[in-house]
Design a protein around this motif. Structure first.
Motif, PDB file in Angstrom:
ATOM      1  N   THR A 197       0.873  -1.179   0.000  1.00 19.34           N
ATOM      2  CA  THR A 197       0.000   0.000   0.000  1.00 19.34           C
ATOM      3  C   THR A 197       0.912   1.232   0.000  1.00 19.34           C
ATOM      4  N   GLU A 198       0.358   2.392  -0.324  1.00 20.22           N
ATOM      5  CA  GLU A 198       1.239   3.564  -0.334  1.00 20.22           C
ATOM      6  C   GLU A 198       1.687   3.943   1.074  1.00 20.22           C
ATOM      7  N   ALA A 199       0.878   3.608   2.082  1.00 22.02           N
ATOM      8  CA  ALA A 199       1.301   3.881   3.464  1.00 22.02           C
ATOM      9  C   ALA A 199       2.490   2.990   3.833  1.00 22.02           C
ATOM     10  N   GLU A 200       2.418   1.711   3.444  1.00 25.42           N
ATOM     11  CA  GLU A 200       3.558   0.823   3.687  1.00 25.42           C
ATOM     12  C   GLU A 200       4.799   1.328   2.954  1.00 25.42           C
ATOM     13  N   TRP A 201       4.597   1.762   1.713  1.00 31.88           N
ATOM     14  CA  TRP A 201       5.734   2.229   0.913  1.00 31.88           C
ATOM     15  C   TRP A 201       6.395   3.434   1.589  1.00 31.88           C
ATOM     16  N   GLU A 202       5.579   4.396   1.983  1.00 32.90           N
ATOM     17  CA  GLU A 202       6.143   5.632   2.555  1.00 32.90           C
ATOM     18  C   GLU A 202       6.838   5.363   3.896  1.00 32.90           C
ATOM     19  N   TYR A 203       6.230   4.489   4.684  1.00 31.87           N
ATOM     20  CA  TYR A 203       6.856   4.089   5.957  1.00 31.87           C
ATOM     21  C   TYR A 203       8.208   3.430   5.682  1.00 31.87           C
ATOM     22  N   ALA A 204       8.222   2.488   4.723  1.00 35.58           N
ATOM     23  CA  ALA A 204       9.462   1.765   4.406  1.00 35.58           C
ATOM     24  C   ALA A 204      10.538   2.723   3.902  1.00 35.58           C
ATOM     25  N   ALA A 205      10.135   3.745   3.170  1.00 39.33           N
ATOM     26  CA  ALA A 205      11.098   4.674   2.573  1.00 39.33           C
ATOM     27  C   ALA A 205      11.605   5.697   3.579  1.00 39.33           C
ATOM     28  N   SER A 206      10.794   6.033   4.576  1.00 38.70           N
ATOM     29  CA  SER A 206      11.107   7.241   5.345  1.00 38.70           C
ATOM     30  C   SER A 206      11.279   7.051   6.837  1.00 38.70           C
ATOM     31  N   PHE A 207      10.839   5.935   7.379  1.00 35.65           N
ATOM     32  CA  PHE A 207      10.845   5.819   8.848  1.00 35.65           C
ATOM     33  C   PHE A 207      12.197   5.315   9.345  1.00 35.65           C
ATOM     34  N   ASP A 208      12.702   5.984  10.358  1.00 30.78           N
ATOM     35  CA  ASP A 208      13.949   5.560  10.992  1.00 30.78           C
ATOM     36  C   ASP A 208      13.596   4.928  12.336  1.00 30.78           C
ATOM     37  N   PRO A 209      13.732   3.593  12.441  1.00 33.16           N
ATOM     38  CA  PRO A 209      13.265   2.922  13.666  1.00 33.16           C
ATOM     39  C   PRO A 209      14.127   3.236  14.891  1.00 33.16           C
ATOM     40  N   VAL A 210      15.318   3.778  14.687  1.00 31.03           N
ATOM     41  CA  VAL A 210      16.157   4.114  15.840  1.00 31.03           C
ATOM     42  C   VAL A 210      15.711   5.438  16.460  1.00 31.03           C
ATOM     43  N   SER A 211      15.646   6.478  15.629  1.00 30.32           N
ATOM     44  CA  SER A 211      15.233   7.783  16.161  1.00 30.32           C
ATOM     45  C   SER A 211      13.710   7.899  16.254  1.00 30.32           C
ATOM     46  N   ARG A 212      13.003   6.970  15.588  1.00 32.45           N
ATOM     47  CA  ARG A 212      11.537   6.987  15.469  1.00 32.45           C
ATOM     48  C   ARG A 212      11.048   8.266  14.772  1.00 32.45           C
ATOM     49  N   MET A 213      11.917   8.829  13.938  1.00 35.55           N
ATOM     50  CA  MET A 213      11.570  10.036  13.174  1.00 35.55           C
ATOM     51  C   MET A 213      11.396   9.660  11.708  1.00 35.55           C
ATOM     52  N   LYS A 214      10.693  10.530  11.017  1.00 39.04           N
ATOM     53  CA  LYS A 214      10.480  10.336   9.588  1.00 39.04           C
ATOM     54  C   LYS A 214      11.513  11.160   8.829  1.00 39.04           C
ATOM     55  N   ARG A 215      12.102  10.554   7.792  1.00 36.84           N
ATOM     56  CA  ARG A 215      13.108  11.242   6.989  1.00 36.84           C
ATOM     57  C   ARG A 215      12.478  11.834   5.728  1.00 36.84           C
ATOM     58  N   ARG A 216      13.098  12.897   5.234  1.00 37.32           N
ATOM     59  CA  ARG A 216      12.628  13.485   3.979  1.00 37.32           C
ATOM     60  C   ARG A 216      12.883  12.557   2.800  1.00 37.32           C
ATOM     61  N   TYR A 217      14.008  11.846   2.877  1.00 37.81           N
ATOM     62  CA  TYR A 217      14.420  10.919   1.819  1.00 37.81           C
ATOM     63  C   TYR A 217      14.812   9.604   2.489  1.00 37.81           C
TER      64      TYR A 217
END
Ligand code: FE
Length: 409
Positions: free
Chosen positions: A279-299
């Protein structure tokens, strides 16, 4: 202000490389629903920039009758070949005069909205640049003169990454530095179940397995719509063990991503492979989520701006799916941005609280009928894409630079 002016110049320089040689015998081309005549499309790029940057408040165009020629919302597609358009050189002159005036206005300063509209116009121009690029593929013209990718090989990656899921903020955050279209606004929570996603896009070698297994002839892999759409026995531009890249036939490169597949083909391949589209939500999470900082990345690689070593964008050719290791996402997924657009399972729909932006025809007319693609292709200018950018096409389109990445069932 200097950054904005540099962006305006960069977008124009790129357009020149991909389109300004399409005059003469190629300036109209065949009347197909999936391409525009280059003479019209180049004028339309100038018109759009003028309309939004110089003509707000109802001012006249510097070109008589410009709206009747170039307004894509009102000029029917098949009429674009028979309008009384200015000559090819005059078209380029109009387009470049508009840019000169826009830069003058930006330099003069004092207009609160101008930066927004100038950035909108560069992205619009960038998207047309990619359209010129795939038009050249569609019509078998030579590739534009752009740098070839290379020099960024990576270790061979295979298999799936494990993604824990959980609560994720889907969409663009207000106040971020990237230009954001209305369809990305605004981030809102979604809950994702754990899933597994392939570290690379589907390769030609993998897709060849589907073709050789009779995938295009076996009803069980196709949805009703896909089966009704299918008019081919192999992917677009393939002929046996070769495929066409612009004006050249080359042996199928096994490690490059499959490209020029429709959403229906992506769906059929998944059924064959026992996989599914994200799904696009899975895609965006996979592309942008940093599980260490729990922050979302721009790229996928972080918040730093793109460089040629990070992703295959605004270039001349596809690259191996194993290249560009420095661009890996925090989960170890390769090339979430660049090389090929990736079809997702998701239908293009507004996010909660959607409000249309001034350029109303950008998103809203296409909700519900288009499928979402993510990530950008080798032909996408770097200004356009970031982790939350949504592209969208109808599921029948195979002429665009689209491939896919799969998830485990
Ligand atoms: Fe346009």
């Amino acid at each position: 202000m200097q950054a904005l002016i540099a962006e305006l110049h960069a977008a124009r320089a790129h357009t020149r490389r991909v389109a300004d040689d399409l005059g003469g015998a190629r300036e109209f081309g065949p009347r197909l629903p999936i391409v525009n005549p280059p003479r019209w499309e180049l004028g339309h790029v100038g018109w759009f920039q003028e309309f939004w940057c110089l003509r707000r408040g109802g001012r006249e165009s510097i070109l008589p009758n410009a709206d009747a020629l170039y307004n894509s919302a009102t000029v029917a597609h098949d009429k674009r070949w028979i309008l009384p358009l200015p000559s090819f050189p005059s078209t380029l002159e109009y387009r470049d005069e508009v840019l000169r005036r826009v830069i003058e206005r930006v330099r003069a300063g004092g207009e609160a909205d101008l930066a927004y509209f100038a950035r909108l116009a560069t992205r619009h121009e960038d998207m047309h640049a990619e359209a010129f690029h795939y038009t050249r593929q569609t019509l078998g013209y030579p590739a534009p003169q752009l740098p070839a990718p290379g020099g960024f090989p990576g270790n061979r990656v295979s298999g799936d990454a494990e993604l824990p899921g959980g609560r994720f903020e889907l969409g663009a955050r207000p106040g971020g530095p990237e230009f954001t279209f209305d369809n990305e606004k605004w981030s809102h929570p979604v809950i994702l179940a754990p899933f597994r996603m392939s570290r690379t896009a589907v390769t030609n070698a993998e897709y060849l397995g589907f073709v050789e297994a009779g995938g295009y002839r076996k009803r069980e892999y196709w949805s009703d719509e896909g089966w009704a759409w299918k008019d081919r026995t192999e992917p677009l531009y393939w002929r046996g063990s070769t495929l066409r890249r612009f004006d050249r036939w080359v042996p199928i490169p096994p490690d490059e991503p499959i490209v020029h597949v429709s959403w229906y083909e992506a769906e059929a391949y998944c059924r064959f492979a026992g996989r599914r589209l994200p799904t696009e939500a899975e895609w965006e999470y996979a592309a942008s989520f940093d599980p260490v900082s729990r922050m979302k990345r721009r790229y996928p690689w972080g918040d730093d701006a793109w460089t040629t070593a990070l992703a295959n964008l605004e270039g001349g050719a596809l690259a191996s799916v194993h290249g560009y290791p420095r661009g890996d996402s925090a989960f170890g997924l390769r090339q979430m941005i660049g090389n090929v657009w990736e079809w997702t399972a998701s239908t293009f729909l507004p996010y909660p609280g959607f409000v249309r932006d001034p350029y109303q025809e950008y998103s809203e007319p296409w909700f519900g009928t288009h499928k979402v693609l993510r990530g950008g292709s080798f032909a996408t200018p770097s200004r356009v894409v970031h982790s939350s950018f949504r592209n969208f096409y109808t599921p029948d389109r195979a002429d665009i630079f689209a491939g896919l990445r799969t998830c485990a069932l």
